[in-house]
Design a protein around this motif. Structure first.
Motif, PDB file in Angstrom:
ATOM      1  N   GLU A   6      44.076  55.639  30.423  1.00 31.31           N
ATOM      2  CA  GLU A   6      45.066  55.648  31.504  1.00 31.31           C
ATOM      3  C   GLU A   6      44.525  56.509  32.638  1.00 31.31           C
ATOM      4  O   GLU A   6      44.115  57.648  32.423  1.00 31.31           O
ATOM      5  CB  GLU A   6      46.400  56.210  31.005  1.00 31.31           C
ATOM      6  N   GLY A   7      44.457  55.947  33.825  1.00 29.79           N
ATOM      7  CA  GLY A   7      43.928  56.698  34.955  1.00 29.79           C
ATOM      8  C   GLY A   7      44.211  55.978  36.249  1.00 29.79           C
ATOM      9  O   GLY A   7      45.286  55.408  36.425  1.00 29.79           O
ATOM     10  N   LYS A   8      43.220  55.983  37.156  1.00 27.72           N
ATOM     11  CA  LYS A   8      43.394  55.257  38.409  1.00 27.72           C
ATOM     12  C   LYS A   8      42.129  54.466  38.725  1.00 27.72           C
ATOM     13  O   LYS A   8      41.021  54.829  38.323  1.00 27.72           O
ATOM     14  CB  LYS A   8      43.739  56.198  39.559  1.00 27.72           C
ATOM     15  N   LEU A   9      42.295  53.382  39.452  1.00 31.49           N
ATOM     16  CA  LEU A   9      41.206  52.472  39.765  1.00 31.49           C
ATOM     17  C   LEU A   9      40.285  53.083  40.814  1.00 31.49           C
ATOM     18  O   LEU A   9      40.717  53.471  41.887  1.00 31.49           O
ATOM     19  CB  LEU A   9      41.774  51.144  40.271  1.00 31.49           C
ATOM     20  N   LEU A  10      38.987  53.157  40.471  1.00 34.02           N
ATOM     21  CA  LEU A  10      37.992  53.697  41.401  1.00 34.02           C
ATOM     22  C   LEU A  10      37.169  52.595  42.062  1.00 34.02           C
ATOM     23  O   LEU A  10      36.774  52.714  43.213  1.00 34.02           O
ATOM     24  CB  LEU A  10      37.035  54.638  40.662  1.00 34.02           C
ATOM     25  N   GLU A  11      36.898  51.546  41.309  1.00 35.28           N
ATOM     26  CA  GLU A  11      36.023  50.492  41.814  1.00 35.28           C
ATOM     27  C   GLU A  11      36.307  49.204  41.054  1.00 35.28           C
ATOM     28  O   GLU A  11      36.645  49.228  39.863  1.00 35.28           O
ATOM     29  CB  GLU A  11      34.560  50.903  41.605  1.00 35.28           C
ATOM     30  N   LYS A  12      36.170  48.068  41.737  1.00 35.64           N
ATOM     31  CA  LYS A  12      36.424  46.773  41.103  1.00 35.64           C
ATOM     32  C   LYS A  12      35.305  45.811  41.475  1.00 35.64           C
ATOM     33  O   LYS A  12      35.030  45.607  42.653  1.00 35.64           O
ATOM     34  CB  LYS A  12      37.795  46.241  41.557  1.00 35.64           C
ATOM     35  N   GLN A  13      34.662  45.220  40.459  1.00 32.32           N
ATOM     36  CA  GLN A  13      33.619  44.224  40.673  1.00 32.32           C
ATOM     37  C   GLN A  13      34.061  42.908  40.038  1.00 32.32           C
ATOM     38  O   GLN A  13      35.205  42.786  39.605  1.00 32.32           O
ATOM     39  CB  GLN A  13      32.297  44.719  40.080  1.00 32.32           C
ATOM     40  N   ASP A  14      33.147  41.932  39.974  1.00 33.56           N
ATOM     41  CA  ASP A  14      33.518  40.605  39.480  1.00 33.56           C
ATOM     42  C   ASP A  14      33.999  40.626  38.028  1.00 33.56           C
ATOM     43  O   ASP A  14      34.974  39.964  37.679  1.00 33.56           O
ATOM     44  CB  ASP A  14      32.332  39.637  39.594  1.00 33.56           C
ATOM     45  N   VAL A  30      35.966  43.549  31.832  1.00 33.82           N
ATOM     46  CA  VAL A  30      37.270  42.914  31.665  1.00 33.82           C
ATOM     47  C   VAL A  30      37.120  41.394  31.701  1.00 33.82           C
ATOM     48  O   VAL A  30      36.397  40.857  32.541  1.00 33.82           O
ATOM     49  CB  VAL A  30      38.282  43.367  32.741  1.00 33.82           C
ATOM     50  N   PRO A  31      37.794  40.678  30.790  1.00 34.87           N
ATOM     51  CA  PRO A  31      37.768  39.215  30.817  1.00 34.87           C
ATOM     52  C   PRO A  31      38.447  38.680  32.074  1.00 34.87           C
ATOM     53  O   PRO A  31      39.191  39.400  32.758  1.00 34.87           O
ATOM     54  CB  PRO A  31      38.575  38.829  29.565  1.00 34.87           C
ATOM     55  N   GLY A  32      38.201  37.402  32.367  1.00 37.47           N
ATOM     56  CA  GLY A  32      38.792  36.785  33.549  1.00 37.47           C
ATOM     57  C   GLY A  32      40.300  36.867  33.586  1.00 37.47           C
ATOM     58  O   GLY A  32      40.899  37.085  34.645  1.00 37.47           O
ATOM     59  N   GLY A  90      32.355  36.812  24.317  1.00 38.66           N
ATOM     60  CA  GLY A  90      33.799  36.703  24.228  1.00 38.66           C
ATOM     61  C   GLY A  90      34.489  37.098  25.513  1.00 38.66           C
ATOM     62  O   GLY A  90      35.463  36.459  25.937  1.00 38.66           O
ATOM     63  N   VAL A  91      33.985  38.141  26.168  1.00 43.14           N
ATOM     64  CA  VAL A  91      34.545  38.576  27.451  1.00 43.14           C
ATOM     65  C   VAL A  91      34.438  37.467  28.489  1.00 43.14           C
ATOM     66  O   VAL A  91      35.389  37.161  29.213  1.00 43.14           O
ATOM     67  CB  VAL A  91      33.828  39.846  27.965  1.00 43.14           C
ATOM     68  N   LYS A  92      33.273  36.841  28.555  1.00 46.12           N
ATOM     69  CA  LYS A  92      33.042  35.787  29.545  1.00 46.12           C
ATOM     70  C   LYS A  92      33.895  34.550  29.259  1.00 46.12           C
ATOM     71  O   LYS A  92      34.286  33.824  30.173  1.00 46.12           O
ATOM     72  CB  LYS A  92      31.563  35.417  29.567  1.00 46.12           C
ATOM     73  N   ALA A  93      34.183  34.309  27.975  1.00 42.65           N
ATOM     74  CA  ALA A  93      34.892  33.092  27.591  1.00 42.65           C
ATOM     75  C   ALA A  93      36.394  33.148  27.867  1.00 42.65           C
ATOM     76  O   ALA A  93      37.020  32.115  28.108  1.00 42.65           O
ATOM     77  CB  ALA A  93      34.659  32.792  26.109  1.00 42.65           C
ATOM     78  N   LEU A  94      36.978  34.334  27.818  1.00 39.62           N
ATOM     79  CA  LEU A  94      38.440  34.431  27.940  1.00 39.62           C
ATOM     80  C   LEU A  94      38.874  34.245  29.391  1.00 39.62           C
ATOM     81  O   LEU A  94      39.203  35.195  30.094  1.00 39.62           O
ATOM     82  CB  LEU A  94      38.938  35.770  27.396  1.00 39.62           C
ATOM     83  N   MET A  95      38.914  32.984  29.803  1.00 41.16           N
ATOM     84  CA  MET A  95      39.277  32.639  31.173  1.00 41.16           C
ATOM     85  C   MET A  95      40.684  32.049  31.263  1.00 41.16           C
ATOM     86  O   MET A  95      41.187  31.809  32.359  1.00 41.16           O
ATOM     87  CB  MET A  95      38.267  31.626  31.727  1.00 41.16           C
ATOM     88  N   GLN A 115      36.490  24.215  27.869  1.00 43.10           N
ATOM     89  CA  GLN A 115      36.701  24.654  29.253  1.00 43.10           C
ATOM     90  C   GLN A 115      36.361  26.135  29.420  1.00 43.10           C
ATOM     91  O   GLN A 115      36.192  26.628  30.532  1.00 43.10           O
ATOM     92  CB  GLN A 115      38.158  24.420  29.670  1.00 43.10           C
ATOM     93  N   LEU A 116      36.279  26.845  28.294  1.00 44.17           N
ATOM     94  CA  LEU A 116      35.955  28.276  28.332  1.00 44.17           C
ATOM     95  C   LEU A 116      34.464  28.455  28.614  1.00 44.17           C
ATOM     96  O   LEU A 116      33.626  27.714  28.086  1.00 44.17           O
ATOM     97  CB  LEU A 116      36.320  28.941  27.003  1.00 44.17           C
ATOM     98  N   LYS A 117      34.147  29.424  29.417  1.00 42.11           N
ATOM     99  CA  LYS A 117      32.753  29.655  29.821  1.00 42.11           C
ATOM    100  C   LYS A 117      31.871  29.939  28.608  1.00 42.11           C
ATOM    101  O   LYS A 117      32.168  30.818  27.796  1.00 42.11           O
ATOM    102  CB  LYS A 117      32.689  30.810  30.813  1.00 42.11           C
ATOM    103  N   GLY A 118      30.780  29.177  28.502  1.00 41.69           N
ATOM    104  CA  GLY A 118      29.820  29.413  27.427  1.00 41.69           C
ATOM    105  C   GLY A 118      30.182  28.785  26.099  1.00 41.69           C
ATOM    106  O   GLY A 118      29.466  28.972  25.106  1.00 41.69           O
TER     107      GLY A 118
END
Length: 205
Positions: A6-14, A30-32, A90-95, A115-118
């Motif tokens: 639990e904290g605060k968002l510092l940076e967000k990427q793809d 983080v998954p999609g 698994g992270v990439k697949a959970l879209m 339809q899930l990636k990979g």
């Protein structure tokens, strides 16, 4: 082992974020489906994630994978138990929402799973063979915490501002007051109702 941050968002990427908690910045994959839920978040916003922690002899560098609910994390742990699906894949697949993926598994819907990636036909068949009958609880219609979480975030932000900026409470104390208020009353629908519940539930000094 880290199970929750639990904290605060510092940076967000793809496919990952940086979250500041207790003066430490944690890089979290983080998954999609999770990133979609974080689209409304801006730098500095409060954020909490359930964490899957991965570290092995073959992969000594720790990997943190974040989820907005325990349900998502539990499903992910089932999902990566399938042969040839590791945590990164698994992270990439959970879209898609967890409920849709689980329903596809229970209904032998290979087309949906591919339809899930990979995920190709052979892997989709392995997913069904491994998980069918084990993920039915995730496949229930409407099972998703994400919409409620988004609503809760919309209520929290203005109330946190009042408690911290106007009333001088520490951020950790303010978040605890909000959590306690929701535990007492899960039907809160507005920042005004949330503040009222907080003050009503505050012990007499």
């Amino acid at each position: 082992m880290i199970g929750y941050i639990e904290g605060k968002l510092l940076e967000k990427q793809d496919d990952r974020i940086l979250i500041l908690a207790n003066q430490i910045g944690y890089e979290v994959l983080v998954p999609g489906i999770v990133m979609e839920n974080l689209n409304s978040k801006t730098i500095g916003d409060p954020l909490s994630l359930f964490i899957y922690f991965q570290q092995t002899e073959r992969q000594p560098k720790p990997v943190l994978i974040g989820f907005t609910s325990r349900m998502e994390k539990d499903f992910f742990q089932h999902f990566i138990s399938v042969e040839d699906i590791g945590p990164i894949k698994g992270v990439k697949a959970l879209m898609l929402p967890v409920s849709e993926i689980a329903k596809a598994i229970e209904q032998n819907n290979i087309d949906k799973l591919t339809q899930l990636k990979g995920i190709g036909n052979r892997t989709a068949q392995k997913i069904i063979a491994t998980l069918k009958g084990k993920v039915d609880k995730f496949a229930l219609e409407g099972v998703s915490i994400q919409p409620q979480k988004a609503v809760t975030d919309d209520l929290e932000k203005p109330v946190l501002s009042v408690l911290i900026d106007q009333l001088g409470h520490k951020p950790a104390d303010a978040r605890r007051m909000i959590m306690d208020a929701f535990k007492r009353n899960a039907t809160i629908l507005s920042p005004e109702e949330l503040l009222e519940e907080i003050f009503q539930g505050k012990p007499e000094s």
